[in-house]
Design a protein around this motif. Structure first.
Motif, PDB file in Angstrom:
ATOM      1  N   GLU A  17      -7.564  -3.331  15.356  1.00  0.00           N
ATOM      2  CA  GLU A  17      -6.232  -3.406  14.427  1.00  0.00           C
ATOM      3  C   GLU A  17      -6.768  -3.993  12.853  1.00  0.00           C
ATOM      4  OE1 GLU A  17      -2.705  -5.599  15.548  1.00  0.00           O
ATOM      5  OE2 GLU A  17      -3.144  -7.040  14.404  1.00  0.00           O
ATOM      6  N   GLN A  18      -7.726  -4.719  12.898  1.00  0.00           N
ATOM      7  CA  GLN A  18      -8.395  -4.941  11.390  1.00  0.00           C
ATOM      8  C   GLN A  18      -8.880  -3.798  10.751  1.00  0.00           C
ATOM      9  OE1 GLN A  18     -11.710  -7.788  11.606  1.00  0.00           O
ATOM     10  NE2 GLN A  18     -11.217  -8.258   9.311  1.00  0.00           N
ATOM     11  N   TRP A  19      -9.428  -2.985  11.538  1.00  0.00           N
ATOM     12  CA  TRP A  19     -10.031  -1.601  11.139  1.00  0.00           C
ATOM     13  C   TRP A  19      -9.180  -0.874  10.625  1.00  0.00           C
ATOM     14  CZ3 TRP A  19     -10.224   3.315  13.427  1.00  0.00           C
ATOM     15  CH2 TRP A  19     -11.102   4.252  12.753  1.00  0.00           C
ATOM     16  N   LEU A  20      -7.873  -0.613  11.423  1.00  0.00           N
ATOM     17  CA  LEU A  20      -6.941   0.419  11.046  1.00  0.00           C
ATOM     18  C   LEU A  20      -6.241  -0.194   9.956  1.00  0.00           C
ATOM     19  CD1 LEU A  20      -5.653   1.477  14.528  1.00  0.00           C
ATOM     20  CD2 LEU A  20      -6.844   2.828  12.943  1.00  0.00           C
ATOM     21  N   ASN A  21      -5.850  -1.338   9.696  1.00  0.00           N
ATOM     22  CA  ASN A  21      -5.225  -1.812   8.652  1.00  0.00           C
ATOM     23  C   ASN A  21      -6.005  -2.170   7.385  1.00  0.00           C
ATOM     24  OD1 ASN A  21      -2.428  -2.797   9.506  1.00  0.00           O
ATOM     25  ND2 ASN A  21      -3.502  -3.860  11.056  1.00  0.00           N
ATOM     26  N   GLY A  22      -7.339  -1.840   7.443  1.00  0.00           N
ATOM     27  CA  GLY A  22      -8.233  -1.726   6.197  1.00  0.00           C
ATOM     28  C   GLY A  22      -8.631  -0.345   5.965  1.00  0.00           C
TER      29      GLY A  22
ATOM     30  N   LEU B 205      -1.293  -1.781  21.840  1.00  0.00           N
ATOM     31  CA  LEU B 205      -1.085  -3.138  21.253  1.00  0.00           C
ATOM     32  C   LEU B 205      -1.389  -3.572  19.882  1.00  0.00           C
ATOM     33  CD1 LEU B 205      -2.591  -5.173  24.052  1.00  0.00           C
ATOM     34  CD2 LEU B 205      -0.163  -4.687  23.925  1.00  0.00           C
ATOM     35  N   VAL B 206      -1.817  -2.443  19.055  1.00  0.00           N
ATOM     36  CA  VAL B 206      -2.084  -2.625  17.808  1.00  0.00           C
ATOM     37  C   VAL B 206      -1.228  -2.604  16.922  1.00  0.00           C
ATOM     38  CG1 VAL B 206      -3.431  -1.599  16.002  1.00  0.00           C
ATOM     39  CG2 VAL B 206      -4.627  -1.824  18.204  1.00  0.00           C
ATOM     40  N   GLU B 207      -0.894  -3.387  15.899  1.00  0.00           N
ATOM     41  CA  GLU B 207       0.268  -3.403  14.991  1.00  0.00           C
ATOM     42  C   GLU B 207      -0.265  -3.014  13.478  1.00  0.00           C
ATOM     43  OE1 GLU B 207       2.190  -6.795  14.754  1.00  0.00           O
ATOM     44  OE2 GLU B 207       2.737  -6.954  16.945  1.00  0.00           O
ATOM     45  N   ILE B 208       0.302  -1.844  13.100  1.00  0.00           N
ATOM     46  CA  ILE B 208      -0.168  -1.425  11.595  1.00  0.00           C
ATOM     47  C   ILE B 208       0.964  -2.237  10.729  1.00  0.00           C
ATOM     48  CG2 ILE B 208      -0.086   0.643  10.041  1.00  0.00           C
ATOM     49  CD1 ILE B 208      -2.124   0.630  12.286  1.00  0.00           C
ATOM     50  N   LYS B 209       0.379  -3.007   9.901  1.00  0.00           N
ATOM     51  CA  LYS B 209       1.269  -3.547   8.911  1.00  0.00           C
ATOM     52  C   LYS B 209       1.525  -3.141   7.542  1.00  0.00           C
ATOM     53  CE  LYS B 209      -1.217  -7.720  10.774  1.00  0.00           C
ATOM     54  NZ  LYS B 209      -2.253  -8.841  10.560  1.00  0.00           N
ATOM     55  N   GLY B 210       2.293  -3.548   6.806  1.00  0.00           N
ATOM     56  CA  GLY B 210       2.498  -3.179   5.610  1.00  0.00           C
ATOM     57  C   GLY B 210       3.897  -2.113   5.602  1.00  0.00           C
ATOM     58  N   LYS B 211       4.498  -2.070   4.447  1.00  0.00           N
ATOM     59  CA  LYS B 211       5.795  -1.103   4.117  1.00  0.00           C
ATOM     60  C   LYS B 211       5.127   0.363   4.310  1.00  0.00           C
ATOM     61  CE  LYS B 211       8.188  -4.443   1.565  1.00  0.00           C
ATOM     62  NZ  LYS B 211       9.059  -4.786   0.568  1.00  0.00           N
ATOM     63  N   ALA B 212       6.122   1.122   4.600  1.00  0.00           N
ATOM     64  CA  ALA B 212       5.853   2.663   4.684  1.00  0.00           C
ATOM     65  C   ALA B 212       6.031   3.224   3.101  1.00  0.00           C
ATOM     66  CB  ALA B 212       6.627   3.431   5.536  1.00  0.00           C
ATOM     67  N   THR B 213       5.334   2.812   2.270  1.00  0.00           N
ATOM     68  CA  THR B 213       5.313   3.224   0.924  1.00  0.00           C
ATOM     69  C   THR B 213       4.317   4.343   0.628  1.00  0.00           C
ATOM     70  OG1 THR B 213       3.642   1.568  -0.012  1.00  0.00           O
ATOM     71  CG2 THR B 213       6.115   1.197  -0.027  1.00  0.00           C
ATOM     72  N   ARG B 214       4.829   5.345  -0.412  1.00  0.00           N
ATOM     73  CA  ARG B 214       3.658   6.400  -0.840  1.00  0.00           C
ATOM     74  C   ARG B 214       2.917   5.818  -1.686  1.00  0.00           C
ATOM     75  NH1 ARG B 214       4.595  11.834  -0.602  1.00  0.00           N
ATOM     76  NH2 ARG B 214       6.572  11.415   0.162  1.00  0.00           N
ATOM     77  N   VAL B 215       1.323   5.997  -1.133  1.00  0.00           N
ATOM     78  CA  VAL B 215       0.441   5.706  -1.969  1.00  0.00           C
ATOM     79  C   VAL B 215       0.063   6.592  -3.102  1.00  0.00           C
ATOM     80  CG1 VAL B 215      -2.192   5.187  -2.078  1.00  0.00           C
ATOM     81  CG2 VAL B 215      -0.659   4.423  -0.183  1.00  0.00           C
ATOM     82  N   ARG B 216       0.180   7.706  -3.100  1.00  0.00           N
ATOM     83  CA  ARG B 216       0.135   8.761  -4.352  1.00  0.00           C
ATOM     84  C   ARG B 216       1.317   9.060  -4.642  1.00  0.00           C
ATOM     85  NH1 ARG B 216      -3.717  13.767  -3.557  1.00  0.00           N
ATOM     86  NH2 ARG B 216      -5.055  12.262  -2.922  1.00  0.00           N
ATOM     87  N   LYS B 217       1.776   8.996  -5.964  1.00  0.00           N
ATOM     88  CA  LYS B 217       3.081   9.377  -6.529  1.00  0.00           C
ATOM     89  C   LYS B 217       3.320  11.150  -6.144  1.00  0.00           C
ATOM     90  CE  LYS B 217       5.591   9.507 -10.906  1.00  0.00           C
ATOM     91  NZ  LYS B 217       5.669   9.555 -12.256  1.00  0.00           N
TER      92      LYS B 217
END
Length: 290
Positions: A57-62, A120-132
């Motif tokens: 989970e830490q690897w995927l979120n980073g 069981l892994v949770e991906i955190k954060g909002k589904a925002t577009r990184v590149r405009k």
């Protein structure tokens, strides 16, 4: 049942041999995912990794994109980009890929688990577009389509892309037999296939295979292109040197990116034309799928 203890790199090797999808447009990104996954986890024992849910989970979120170096294309310096946090969507795609690897590990007898731990892994954060999102304005379009440095075949390709909203793979997969320019009552273009990295395949989705009407302006462009360009093995955009359609990556690198830089559109790619087309359809309240 005897449990076979292997390293994650062993699972990666088995997946590359027996689990990789046949469709090139899918297997291409999956090979990239597999390489990044192997670099991070390849030396770990698979059974130990399966119990390190928080580590996964830490690897995927980073997870981050790869940095790209500066490069020079025909005397023009293309600035590279530093590594940056991946979008939530990209992280979710990587999670789905890792989930699939563990499903196959269970199927192949490398793990004896009742439940896939990646679930069981949770991906955190909002589904925002990184590149405009790049949307081409009318002024920008007029400038790029009249650019004297724009190669003729690229000019026709971006015209088709802008007016029909095709993906690059669908654009490169077009053949002259797909276009009915001789029917005076109904001029149509049939999207039947995609072309990705030398492979001809079906379109990305069943709905993408469709029949599209051709506007008079586009008809004139295509008729002129047919007159000026000697057909290459029936392809609408064939490379005379290879006998196959042009390579998407080289088209973007050698033509689109420099074109965008000349007119204030950084990182111009094929998706910009599709995004612009779809934005115009929404603004006109025309259904995207008809």
């Amino acid at each position: 049942m005897i449990l076979i203890c292997i390293k994650v790199s062993g699972l990666c090797d088995r997946y590359a041999r027996d689990g990789m999808p046949e469709r090139e447009s899918t297997s291409g990104p999956y090979r990239s995912y597999l390489k990044r996954f192997r670099e991070e986890w390849g030396d770990h024992r698979l059974d130990e990794m399966a119990t390190d849910i928080m580590g996964i989970e830490q690897w995927l979120n980073g997870y981050q994109t790869l940095a790209t170096p500066d490069r020079t294309v025909k005397g023009v310096i293309i600035r590279g980009r530093p590594a940056r946090p991946a979008s939530k969507k990209t992280k979710q795609l990587m999670k789905m890929f890792v989930h699939r690897l563990f499903e196959l590990a269970i199927k192949w007898g490398y793990l004896t688990l009742q439940r896939n731990p990646v679930g069981l892994v949770e991906i955190k954060g909002k589904a925002t577009r990184v590149r405009k999102l790049i949307l081409i304005t009318v002024d920008q379009w007029n400038k790029i389509i009249t650019d004297p440095k724009l190669a003729p075949h690229v000019k026709v390709m971006i015209t088709v892309a802008m007016l029909l909203g095709l993906r690059a793979s669908e654009l490169l997969g077009l053949r002259w037999e797909d276009i009915d320019l001789d029917n005076l009552e109904r001029w149509v273009l049939r999207v039947r296939r995609s072309y990705v990295d030398k492979d001809v395949d079906d379109t990305k989705t069943p709905d993408s295979e469709q029949e599209l009407p051709i506007h008079d302006d586009l008809r004139l462009v295509l008729e002129m292109w047919r007159t000026e360009q000697e057909p290459v093995n029936g392809w609408l955009f064939g490379n005379i040197q290879t006998g196959r359609p042009f390579w998407r990556g080289q088209l973007q690198k050698n033509h689109l990116v420099p074109l965008g830089n000349r007119h204030g559109i950084p990182h111009l790619g094929w998706h910009a034309f599709r995004h612009t087309y779809r934005a115009m359809m929404r603004e006109l309240e025309i259904p995207l799928e008809m």
